[in-house]
Write a protein that holds these residues in place. Structure first.
Motif, PDB file in Angstrom:
ATOM      1  N   GLU A  53     -13.977  12.008 -33.991  1.00 12.19           N
ATOM      2  CA  GLU A  53     -14.797  10.989 -33.747  1.00 12.19           C
ATOM      3  C   GLU A  53     -14.665   9.543 -34.652  1.00 12.19           C
ATOM      4  OE1 GLU A  53     -18.351  13.901 -32.241  1.00 12.19           O
ATOM      5  OE2 GLU A  53     -18.335  13.079 -34.213  1.00 12.19           O
ATOM      6  N   GLU A  54     -14.462  10.001 -35.893  1.00 17.96           N
ATOM      7  CA  GLU A  54     -14.062   9.079 -37.092  1.00 17.96           C
ATOM      8  C   GLU A  54     -12.926   8.119 -36.462  1.00 17.96           C
ATOM      9  OE1 GLU A  54     -12.989   8.163 -41.643  1.00 17.96           O
ATOM     10  OE2 GLU A  54     -13.527  10.212 -40.972  1.00 17.96           O
ATOM     11  N   ALA A  55     -12.092   8.872 -35.941  1.00 20.43           N
ATOM     12  CA  ALA A  55     -10.740   8.054 -35.263  1.00 20.43           C
ATOM     13  C   ALA A  55     -11.302   6.982 -34.446  1.00 20.43           C
ATOM     14  CB  ALA A  55      -9.871   9.002 -35.052  1.00 20.43           C
ATOM     15  N   MET A  56     -11.954   7.463 -33.436  1.00 20.18           N
ATOM     16  CA  MET A  56     -12.214   6.594 -32.308  1.00 20.18           C
ATOM     17  C   MET A  56     -13.330   5.558 -32.876  1.00 20.18           C
ATOM     18  SD  MET A  56     -10.534   7.636 -29.693  1.00 20.18           S
ATOM     19  CE  MET A  56      -9.214   8.205 -31.021  1.00 20.18           C
ATOM     20  N   GLU A  57     -14.057   5.636 -33.989  1.00 17.32           N
ATOM     21  CA  GLU A  57     -14.905   4.688 -34.340  1.00 17.32           C
ATOM     22  C   GLU A  57     -13.821   3.696 -35.177  1.00 17.32           C
ATOM     23  OE1 GLU A  57     -17.524   6.904 -36.906  1.00 17.32           O
ATOM     24  OE2 GLU A  57     -18.610   7.891 -35.390  1.00 17.32           O
ATOM     25  N   ARG A  58     -13.115   3.993 -35.822  1.00 12.18           N
ATOM     26  CA  ARG A  58     -12.099   3.054 -36.547  1.00 12.18           C
ATOM     27  C   ARG A  58     -11.668   2.341 -35.581  1.00 12.18           C
ATOM     28  NH1 ARG A  58      -8.581   6.588 -41.083  1.00 12.18           N
ATOM     29  NH2 ARG A  58     -10.271   7.547 -42.320  1.00 12.18           N
ATOM     30  N   ILE A  59     -10.908   2.819 -34.255  1.00 14.83           N
ATOM     31  CA  ILE A  59     -10.220   2.195 -33.334  1.00 14.83           C
ATOM     32  C   ILE A  59     -11.173   1.123 -32.616  1.00 14.83           C
ATOM     33  CG2 ILE A  59      -9.167   2.227 -31.137  1.00 14.83           C
ATOM     34  CD1 ILE A  59      -8.090   5.175 -32.069  1.00 14.83           C
ATOM     35  N   GLY A  60     -12.433   1.691 -32.473  1.00 13.07           N
ATOM     36  CA  GLY A  60     -13.467   0.788 -31.871  1.00 13.07           C
ATOM     37  C   GLY A  60     -13.780  -0.566 -32.573  1.00 13.07           C
ATOM     38  N   ARG A  61     -13.773  -0.566 -33.865  1.00 14.89           N
ATOM     39  CA  ARG A  61     -13.815  -1.532 -34.713  1.00 14.89           C
ATOM     40  C   ARG A  61     -12.881  -2.565 -34.772  1.00 14.89           C
ATOM     41  NH1 ARG A  61     -16.008   2.408 -38.452  1.00 14.89           N
ATOM     42  NH2 ARG A  61     -14.267   2.473 -39.650  1.00 14.89           N
ATOM     43  N   TYR A 102      -1.078  -5.026 -24.644  1.00 13.19           N
ATOM     44  CA  TYR A 102      -0.127  -4.202 -25.537  1.00 13.19           C
ATOM     45  C   TYR A 102       0.953  -3.318 -24.842  1.00 13.19           C
ATOM     46  CZ  TYR A 102      -3.938  -5.209 -28.836  1.00 13.19           C
ATOM     47  OH  TYR A 102      -4.825  -5.867 -29.865  1.00 13.19           O
ATOM     48  N   THR A 103       2.086  -3.339 -25.768  1.00  3.81           N
ATOM     49  CA  THR A 103       2.818  -1.892 -25.130  1.00  3.81           C
ATOM     50  C   THR A 103       2.306  -0.704 -25.759  1.00  3.81           C
ATOM     51  OG1 THR A 103       4.283  -2.454 -27.186  1.00  3.81           O
ATOM     52  CG2 THR A 103       4.746  -3.718 -24.897  1.00  3.81           C
ATOM     53  N   SER A 104       2.828   0.098 -25.676  1.00  2.00           N
ATOM     54  CA  SER A 104       2.446   1.486 -26.048  1.00  2.00           C
ATOM     55  C   SER A 104       2.903   1.545 -27.540  1.00  2.00           C
ATOM     56  CB  SER A 104       3.032   2.906 -25.525  1.00  2.00           C
ATOM     57  OG  SER A 104       4.276   2.718 -25.544  1.00  2.00           O
ATOM     58  N   GLU A 105       3.872   0.973 -27.958  1.00  2.00           N
ATOM     59  CA  GLU A 105       4.351   0.892 -29.468  1.00  2.00           C
ATOM     60  C   GLU A 105       3.482   0.043 -30.267  1.00  2.00           C
ATOM     61  OE1 GLU A 105       8.667   1.438 -31.903  1.00  2.00           O
ATOM     62  OE2 GLU A 105       8.624   0.751 -29.524  1.00  2.00           O
ATOM     63  N   GLU A 106       3.264  -1.204 -29.563  1.00  6.45           N
ATOM     64  CA  GLU A 106       2.392  -2.268 -30.446  1.00  6.45           C
ATOM     65  C   GLU A 106       1.086  -1.577 -30.491  1.00  6.45           C
ATOM     66  OE1 GLU A 106       4.489  -6.298 -28.622  1.00  6.45           O
ATOM     67  OE2 GLU A 106       2.729  -5.489 -27.648  1.00  6.45           O
ATOM     68  N   PHE A 107       0.692  -0.815 -29.692  1.00  5.64           N
ATOM     69  CA  PHE A 107      -0.663  -0.480 -29.798  1.00  5.64           C
ATOM     70  C   PHE A 107      -0.826   0.861 -30.893  1.00  5.64           C
ATOM     71  CE2 PHE A 107      -4.559   2.099 -28.146  1.00  5.64           C
ATOM     72  CZ  PHE A 107      -5.430   1.157 -28.712  1.00  5.64           C
ATOM     73  N   ALA A 108       0.179   1.506 -30.861  1.00  7.80           N
ATOM     74  CA  ALA A 108       0.306   2.395 -31.765  1.00  7.80           C
ATOM     75  C   ALA A 108       0.269   1.871 -33.207  1.00  7.80           C
ATOM     76  CB  ALA A 108       1.415   3.479 -31.706  1.00  7.80           C
ATOM     77  N   ASP A 109       1.110   0.879 -33.563  1.00  8.60           N
ATOM     78  CA  ASP A 109       1.594   0.094 -34.628  1.00  8.60           C
ATOM     79  C   ASP A 109       0.078  -0.428 -35.257  1.00  8.60           C
ATOM     80  OD1 ASP A 109       4.178   1.310 -35.187  1.00  8.60           O
ATOM     81  OD2 ASP A 109       4.851  -0.812 -34.154  1.00  8.60           O
ATOM     82  N   GLU A 121      -3.930  -0.966 -38.986  1.00  3.96           N
ATOM     83  CA  GLU A 121      -5.226  -1.502 -39.235  1.00  3.96           C
ATOM     84  C   GLU A 121      -6.299  -0.346 -39.055  1.00  3.96           C
ATOM     85  OE1 GLU A 121      -5.542  -4.602 -39.618  1.00  3.96           O
ATOM     86  OE2 GLU A 121      -3.578  -4.883 -39.432  1.00  3.96           O
ATOM     87  N   ALA A 122      -6.166   0.752 -38.375  1.00  5.25           N
ATOM     88  CA  ALA A 122      -7.247   1.745 -38.567  1.00  5.25           C
ATOM     89  C   ALA A 122      -6.761   3.180 -39.143  1.00  5.25           C
ATOM     90  CB  ALA A 122      -7.467   2.095 -37.018  1.00  5.25           C
ATOM     91  N   HIS A 123      -5.400   3.019 -39.719  1.00  4.94           N
ATOM     92  CA  HIS A 123      -5.051   4.279 -40.154  1.00  4.94           C
ATOM     93  C   HIS A 123      -5.100   5.514 -39.476  1.00  4.94           C
ATOM     94  CE1 HIS A 123      -5.576   1.863 -44.107  1.00  4.94           C
ATOM     95  NE2 HIS A 123      -4.548   1.381 -43.532  1.00  4.94           N
ATOM     96  N   VAL A 124      -4.777   5.317 -38.220  1.00  7.96           N
ATOM     97  CA  VAL A 124      -5.077   6.320 -36.993  1.00  7.96           C
ATOM     98  C   VAL A 124      -3.550   6.336 -36.450  1.00  7.96           C
ATOM     99  CG1 VAL A 124      -5.938   7.272 -35.045  1.00  7.96           C
ATOM    100  CG2 VAL A 124      -7.471   6.109 -36.580  1.00  7.96           C
ATOM    101  N   VAL A 125      -3.140   7.710 -36.572  1.00 10.71           N
ATOM    102  CA  VAL A 125      -1.716   7.879 -35.891  1.00 10.71           C
ATOM    103  C   VAL A 125      -1.746   8.401 -34.706  1.00 10.71           C
ATOM    104  CG1 VAL A 125       0.510   8.890 -36.372  1.00 10.71           C
ATOM    105  CG2 VAL A 125      -0.739   8.534 -38.273  1.00 10.71           C
ATOM    106  N   VAL A 126      -1.034   7.799 -33.616  1.00 13.80           N
ATOM    107  CA  VAL A 126      -1.080   8.251 -32.242  1.00 13.80           C
ATOM    108  C   VAL A 126       0.557   8.144 -31.799  1.00 13.80           C
ATOM    109  CG1 VAL A 126      -3.455   7.656 -31.355  1.00 13.80           C
ATOM    110  CG2 VAL A 126      -1.675   5.800 -31.215  1.00 13.80           C
TER     111      VAL A 126
END
Length: 390
Positions: free
Chosen positions: A377-385, A334-341, A346-351
């Protein structure tokens, strides 16, 4: 009729994060639960002693008039006392302090104070994007130096060419660092003073996160190094230390000639801050500091929650040493922008994608410690999924 913008405005850099804000707002309008960790806006309220100070001071009819152009003496004296108490640095309140409308303003103004068209300035990559704004308005040229993990995200002065050092009149530094969350040592600042003296460079140290250091370690002020005031200034904002981001108050401290230039440009732009805000700022600097200690503890608790949760889902991360940000590597592929998108959609987490802070920021994302531990913690759980960490 439509009037064309000036050439100075056309030189201003594009706001990289504007599209991210738009995407985030669109998801919220659709009803999604978005965890926004992409911003740098403190989420805690201003301490009550400061709020009460401005409420009382607002009734003072003297403050209903224009403030002194260069700020009230009592605020500059408070800055001097603050620097002696916190860092053991002596400051002349009249010649070595400039009151600022937030340090963002000062960081843009300083280039116009020091640089002429065609002059060069040294900037960190990655770095705070608004350093470039002032350079663009001054029609000057940036020379970027990389902040690399192998160097603890400190510049390697030996890696900067003598030509670049000799041509540059200004250098921006920022520790604790946004976005990398790195901290600087006294030895590094000592080296910086020597480099600046050798090459006749004015150093501007952006000390926005000066209060926020973890694991019992207090961030070092550039002005603690011998000779620092000979070669530059430090800018300090009340936005982060005292949760006063909306109050727009900060100050610059250091070299008298640079302070005079900042005061001069502001003489032509402003009539200083509302007196009641200045009185509240003095209360912030000199009053009860327990809220600052509690704030640092809050961010450290959040940091620990974020790092532990990230590691539990397989994200190999390093804990930040300062600021209220974390600087995490993106997974392979991933590029940083691809990963942020991906995280947003998909996880509805903004970085914030690291590329937005410079070319060397590619491969990282910046995550704000600006929500409660449970939400981090919830944000990381969403990303983990999402299954991106193999």
């Amino acid at each position: 009729m439509r009037f064309e913008q000036s050439e100075a405005l056309k030189r201003l850099p594009e706001q990289f994060f504007a599209s991210l804000v738009g995407k985030t707002q669109a998801l919220k309008r659709e009803g999604h639960d978005v965890i926004n960790l992409g911003q740098g806006n403190p989420d805690q309220p201003t301490p009550q002693n400061i709020v009460k100070a401005v409420q009382q001071a607002a009734e003072n009819p003297d403050y209903h008039k224009y403030s002194p152009f260069r700020g009230h003496s009592f605020l500059k004296e408070a800055v001097a006392k603050f620097y002696m108490r916190e860092y053991g640095v002596g400051v002349d309140p009249e010649t070595e302090v400039a009151v600022l409308f937030g340090t963002k303003t000062g960081l843009v103004e300083i280039s116009q104070c020091i640089l002429n068209a065609g002059d060069s300035a040294l900037l960190p990559d990655p770095g705070y994007p608004d350093y470039m704004s002032g350079i663009a308005l001054a029609d000057a040229k940036p020379h970027f130096f990389p902040l690399l993990e192998k160097n603890h995200f400190l510049p390697d002065y030996d890696g900067i060419s003598d030509e670049a050092l000799n041509l540059s009149k200004l250098m921006f530094l920022n520790y604790p660092n946004n976005p990398t969350s790195a901290v600087a040592t006294r030895e590094f600042f000592d080296e910086t003073v020597n480099v600046a003296k050798k090459h006749n460079i004015c150093v501007v140290h952006d000390f926005a996160y000066g209060a926020i250091g973890f694991d019992g370690k207090k961030p070092t002020s550039f002005l603690e190094s011998e000779g620092a005031k000979d070669v530059g200034i430090e800018m300090y904002t009340l936005s982060k230390t005292y949760n006063m981001a909306g109050w727009r108050v900060g100050f610059a401290v250091g070299n008298p000639s640079v302070i005079d230039s900042l005061n001069l440009i502001q003489d032509h732009l402003y009539v200083s801050l509302f007196g009641a805000v200045q009185e509240a700022a003095a209360e912030a600097l000199l009053g009860d500091q327990s809220a600052v200690n509690e704030l640092v503890e809050t961010y450290e608790t959040r940091r620990n929650a974020l790092v532990n949760a990230a590691q539990s889902v397989g994200w190999d991360v390093t804990a930040p040493k300062g600021t209220f940000f974390a600087w995490f590597k993106v997974p392979d592929g991933y590029t940083s922008e691809e990963f942020a998108d991906l995280l947003l959609n998909e996880a509805h987490v903004v970085v914030a994608p690291g590329k937005g802070f410079g070319e060397t920021g590619e491969g990282y994302v910046r995550i704000g410690l600006l929500d409660e531990p449970e939400r981090l913690e919830e944000a990381m759980e969403r990303i983990g999924r999402l299954g991106v960490f193999k």
